[in-house]
Design an enzyme around this catalytic site. Sequence first.
Site, PDB file in Angstrom:
ATOM      1  CB  SER A  84     -12.659  31.314 -11.972  1.00 53.09           C
ATOM      2  OG  SER A  84     -12.089  30.064 -11.654  1.00 53.09           O
ATOM      3  CE  LYS A  87      -8.636  31.401 -10.526  1.00 52.29           C
ATOM      4  NZ  LYS A  87      -9.750  30.446 -10.408  1.00 52.29           N
ATOM      5  CD  GLN A 140      -8.837  22.747 -11.326  1.00 53.33           C
ATOM      6  OE1 GLN A 140      -8.671  23.182 -10.187  1.00 53.33           O
ATOM      7  NE2 GLN A 140      -9.896  23.058 -12.050  1.00 53.33           N
ATOM      8  CE1 TYR A 169      -7.971  31.899 -14.825  1.00 52.95           C
ATOM      9  CE2 TYR A 169      -8.751  29.633 -14.895  1.00 52.95           C
ATOM     10  CZ  TYR A 169      -8.909  30.943 -14.495  1.00 52.95           C
ATOM     11  OH  TYR A 169     -10.010  31.296 -13.754  1.00 52.95           O
ATOM     12  CD  GLU A 290      -9.169  36.403 -18.299  1.00 57.72           C
ATOM     13  OE1 GLU A 290      -9.964  36.246 -19.248  1.00 57.72           O
ATOM     14  OE2 GLU A 290      -8.882  35.513 -17.482  1.00 57.72           O
ATOM     15  CE  LYS A 333     -11.091  34.797 -13.954  1.00 53.97           C
ATOM     16  NZ  LYS A 333     -11.570  33.549 -14.621  1.00 53.97           N
ATOM     17  CB  THR A 334     -15.425  32.656 -17.720  1.00 50.69           C
ATOM     18  OG1 THR A 334     -14.078  32.168 -17.621  1.00 50.69           O
ATOM     19  CG2 THR A 334     -15.624  33.305 -19.075  1.00 50.69           C
ATOM     20  CB  SER A 336     -16.872  26.857 -14.504  1.00 49.54           C
ATOM     21  OG  SER A 336     -17.032  27.559 -15.706  1.00 49.54           O
ATOM     22  CG  ASN A 361     -19.241  24.174 -15.986  1.00 47.54           C
ATOM     23  OD1 ASN A 361     -19.140  24.997 -16.895  1.00 47.54           O
ATOM     24  ND2 ASN A 361     -18.206  23.556 -15.462  1.00 47.54           N
TER      25      ASN A 361
END
Length: 386
Positions: A84, A87, A140, A169, A290, A333-334, A336, A361
């Site tokens: 992500s 994004k 999702q 999210y 963020e 930002k993370t 996975s 992950n």
Amino acid sequence: MTALRRRTTSLLLLLPLTGSAAPDPAALRAIVDETVRPLMAEHDLPGMAVAVTVDGQSAIFNYGLASRADNKPVDERTVFEIGSVSKTFAATLASWAQVQGKLSLAAHPSKYWPALKGSAIDKATVLHLGTYTPGGLPLQFPDELTDPEPARYYRDWKPAAAPGKSREYSNPSLGLFGHVTARALGRDYAEAVETILFPAFGMTSSYVNLPDTARPNYAWGYQDGKAVHFTEEPFSAITYGVRATAADLLRFVQANMAPQQLEPVLRRAVEGTHVGHFRVGAMVQGLGWEQYAYPVKLRTLLDGNSESMIWERHPVRRLKRASVPAGPTLYNKTGSTGGFGAYVLFVPEKKIGIVMLANRNYPIPSRVKAGYAILERLATKVAISK
């Protein structure tokens, strides 16, 4: 030789040094090693690439294996799935389209995708889609959904709240955001990212559509003991589809840390992703990134990246004046996929940025703690040297 002992280091001068107060290479390596070695051991991470920039001096530290099957080590050419963190590229493309006058964040999605006219989702704006605030789209898409442009899914969606009242999210939210951006530009999304953004940031080893020539450098991710790559779903190119080297992703981070060095249109596009729009507790949601006022406590950063923030709906407060933060700010930002875990954070005012890419992950709290530990060590080191 164990995976943890396989380490290489590369110094990259990606921005000019500025009378550097950065740690020397040996000190920089020691700071990263002290955090990364225990992290890899704790979570049995096959491999990692950690890229760090401090006051213009940058280094890439490679650990472990890109492929266990053939004992191939991680090196500067290794391509990781960044999940992500992708994004942030969708956000940058949307901001670029807005600067070009092709996209309006205040417009409703049907302006660019007429199939959504009259639906509940069309009450939201493009900005709501890009900040996860359209009214309750889930994390999702349904597993059974295979339509690459699922207009019916969005037309049938029933909101749980009015637009702009809550943050949830969501890949369907951000996916639609990227899709209407591409339609506004009149271009395929992947083609736009690969021909507009990657060249602009000097990212020569990053991909949405992976060419055959890059496959030998594409790391395998590991999930439940199996080597895996991500599987595609609707709008996955937008929400988690970028694959990149650590060096390339660091170039993107450096551009975000010093947008004033970019040409004017790109500068405005990058700065547009730094504008905060909604507050959720101590976190401010911008486009892609963020934000947190810096210095920030570890507990605050963990809360902002918690399971609750990923899976649950939270009330938000619209900022009265959307603008780039006035004071020191941490952006993060993370990301996975099934077999990869990424974390990116940077503080422009401290001239420190960190990219962490792994081919497993592993838990997000562990990534945040590791990134925070490196950041604080580097910030202390720089402060002492100055």
